[in-house]
Design a protein around this motif. Structure first.
Motif, PDB file in Angstrom:
ATOM      1  N   SER A   2       0.833  -1.197   0.000  1.00  0.00           N
ATOM      2  CA  SER A   2       0.000   0.000   0.000  1.00  0.00           C
ATOM      3  C   SER A   2       0.870   1.249   0.000  1.00  0.00           C
ATOM      4  CB  SER A   2      -0.894  -0.003   1.240  1.00  0.00           C
ATOM      5  OG  SER A   2      -1.490   1.257   1.416  1.00  0.00           O
ATOM      6  N   ILE A   4       0.611   5.707  -1.173  1.00  0.00           N
ATOM      7  CA  ILE A   4       0.224   6.887  -1.936  1.00  0.00           C
ATOM      8  C   ILE A   4       1.386   7.860  -1.794  1.00  0.00           C
ATOM      9  CG2 ILE A   4      -1.422   8.769  -2.220  1.00  0.00           C
ATOM     10  CD1 ILE A   4      -3.518   7.058  -0.844  1.00  0.00           C
ATOM     11  N   ARG A  17     -10.295  16.072   4.618  1.00  0.00           N
ATOM     12  CA  ARG A  17     -11.407  15.805   5.541  1.00  0.00           C
ATOM     13  C   ARG A  17     -11.433  16.804   6.680  1.00  0.00           C
ATOM     14  NH1 ARG A  17     -10.992   9.995   7.911  1.00  0.00           N
ATOM     15  NH2 ARG A  17      -8.759  10.440   7.886  1.00  0.00           N
ATOM     16  N   TYR A  41      -0.202   2.794  10.046  1.00  0.00           N
ATOM     17  CA  TYR A  41      -1.372   3.186   9.253  1.00  0.00           C
ATOM     18  C   TYR A  41      -1.023   4.170   8.135  1.00  0.00           C
ATOM     19  CZ  TYR A  41      -1.207   7.232  12.431  1.00  0.00           C
ATOM     20  OH  TYR A  41      -0.814   8.330  13.158  1.00  0.00           O
ATOM     21  N   GLU A  43      -0.402   6.167   4.932  1.00  0.00           N
ATOM     22  CA  GLU A  43      -0.823   5.984   3.552  1.00  0.00           C
ATOM     23  C   GLU A  43       0.358   5.909   2.584  1.00  0.00           C
ATOM     24  OE1 GLU A  43      -1.582  10.555   2.088  1.00  0.00           O
ATOM     25  OE2 GLU A  43      -3.235   9.496   3.036  1.00  0.00           O
ATOM     26  N   CYS A  44       1.542   6.376   3.012  1.00  0.00           N
ATOM     27  CA  CYS A  44       2.737   6.324   2.168  1.00  0.00           C
ATOM     28  C   CYS A  44       3.469   4.986   2.272  1.00  0.00           C
ATOM     29  CB  CYS A  44       3.700   7.454   2.531  1.00  0.00           C
ATOM     30  SG  CYS A  44       3.065   9.107   2.209  1.00  0.00           S
ATOM     31  N   ASP A 225      -8.716   6.032   6.816  1.00  0.00           N
ATOM     32  CA  ASP A 225      -9.543   6.404   5.671  1.00  0.00           C
ATOM     33  C   ASP A 225      -9.101   5.694   4.395  1.00  0.00           C
ATOM     34  OD1 ASP A 225     -11.584   8.021   4.372  1.00  0.00           O
ATOM     35  OD2 ASP A 225      -9.933   9.169   3.479  1.00  0.00           O
ATOM     36  N   ARG A 226      -7.818   5.296   4.344  1.00  0.00           N
ATOM     37  CA  ARG A 226      -7.275   4.657   3.147  1.00  0.00           C
ATOM     38  C   ARG A 226      -6.638   3.327   3.520  1.00  0.00           C
ATOM     39  NH1 ARG A 226      -5.478  10.238   2.382  1.00  0.00           N
ATOM     40  NH2 ARG A 226      -6.685  11.195   0.706  1.00  0.00           N
ATOM     41  N   GLU A 227      -6.229   2.585   2.507  1.00  0.00           N
ATOM     42  CA  GLU A 227      -5.548   1.317   2.738  1.00  0.00           C
ATOM     43  C   GLU A 227      -4.272   1.558   3.547  1.00  0.00           C
ATOM     44  OE1 GLU A 227      -3.813  -2.528   0.234  1.00  0.00           O
ATOM     45  OE2 GLU A 227      -4.578  -0.761  -0.822  1.00  0.00           O
ATOM     46  N   THR A 228      -3.990   0.662   4.463  1.00  0.00           N
ATOM     47  CA  THR A 228      -2.834   0.812   5.344  1.00  0.00           C
ATOM     48  C   THR A 228      -1.791  -0.261   5.040  1.00  0.00           C
ATOM     49  OG1 THR A 228      -3.912  -0.579   7.014  1.00  0.00           O
ATOM     50  CG2 THR A 228      -4.231   1.808   7.180  1.00  0.00           C
ATOM     51  N   LYS A 235     -10.990   0.384  11.436  1.00  0.00           N
ATOM     52  CA  LYS A 235     -11.451   1.727  11.758  1.00  0.00           C
ATOM     53  C   LYS A 235     -12.184   1.728  13.095  1.00  0.00           C
ATOM     54  CE  LYS A 235     -13.342   4.304   8.691  1.00  0.00           C
ATOM     55  NZ  LYS A 235     -14.011   4.987   7.547  1.00  0.00           N
TER      56      LYS A 235
END
Length: 259
Positions: A2, A4, A17, A41, A43-44, A225-228, A235
């Protein structure tokens, strides 16, 4: 795997958000990650999976990229609520962080005087005088505290400093005299065979005592909120987050909840 990653110095604007229309600034490598935490957790992704030999963008390049983007957005009459330093890791690790913030304040005042400047930080560099003084110059220094307990914080955030402790972070945050935003991720699950849940009564009660002691002007409460990168995480429900926020509100502190 995962991830981003942000492949530009300046990206967006995107809808946040918690902050509205946000123009992102990445002071870290464009093809990897550089962070003093390795949050389960993030996102990067995990630090080990995105190592890079790419140089950090220098102050001049950041200035040019930001001015070009702000000019373009202003010419298109695009609304902008905030300029946010986040990106592929911890922004305060950049050796020219202070100068870049000075430039950002100048450019913001010229093109988007109504926009706020925010820095999302894990807080580990607040003990450095230059970083602390610089964070005091931005509108929104947003500092992380994911648990009142060392064991939980280290399991969730995985700081690379062996000297990290919640008590030390709290003492550093007190230097802001309440003029900062506290940010906490609530989640539960399992990682490397260990069960974790920082939304239990024991965790929340201890965390609230630290919130009371720090008295930040705002607390941001959020969840995944996003894939971890760690796959066995869950959550915390919006209802649970709101109940925690109500307890913060009883301390007279404003909350921002993102489920």
């Amino acid at each position: 795997m995962s991830t981003i990653l942000f492949h530009e110095i300046v990206y967006g604007p995107v809808h946040s958000r918690r902050m509205g229309t946000s123009l992102g600034v990445n002071l870290l490598p464009y093809d990897g990650k550089l962070c003093s935490f390795d949050c389960i957790y993030c996102e990067c992704g995990f630090n080990k999976d995105f190592r890079t030999k790419t140089k950090l963008p220098d102050r001049e390049n950041v200035y040019a990229a930001m001015e070009d983007k702000l000019q373009s957005l202003r010419g298109q009459n695009v609304k902008l609520d905030v300029i946010t330093f986040a990106g592929n890791g911890e922004p305060t690790m950049h050796p020219q962080f202070s100068g870049i913030i000075e430039d950002t304040v100048s450019l913001r005042d010229r093109y988007y005087p109504e926009a706020k400047i925010s820095v999302l930080s894990n807080g580990i560099n607040v003990g450095k005088v230059s970083v602390f003084d610089t964070l005091r110059k931005v509108d929104n220094p947003i500092l992380k505290l994911d648990s009142a307990f060392d064991e939980t914080a280290k399991l969730i955030d995985r700081p690379n400093s062996p000297n990290y402790s919640v008590a030390r972070q709290v003492e550093l945050y007190k230097k802001f005299r309440g003029n900062f935003i506290l940010q906490t991720m609530f989640l539960r699950g399992e990682f490397e065979g260990k069960r974790l849940d920082n939304s239990t009564e024991k965790e929340v009660s201890a965390w609230l005592e630290l919130v009371r002691a720090l008295s930040p002007r705002e607390v941001m409460i959020y969840t995944i909120d996003r894939e971890t990168p760690a796959k066995q995480l869950e959550k915390v429900s919006l209802e649970e987050l709101r109940k925690i926020a109500d307890r913060v509100g009883e301390l007279g502190i404003r909350t921002n909840v993102a489920g």
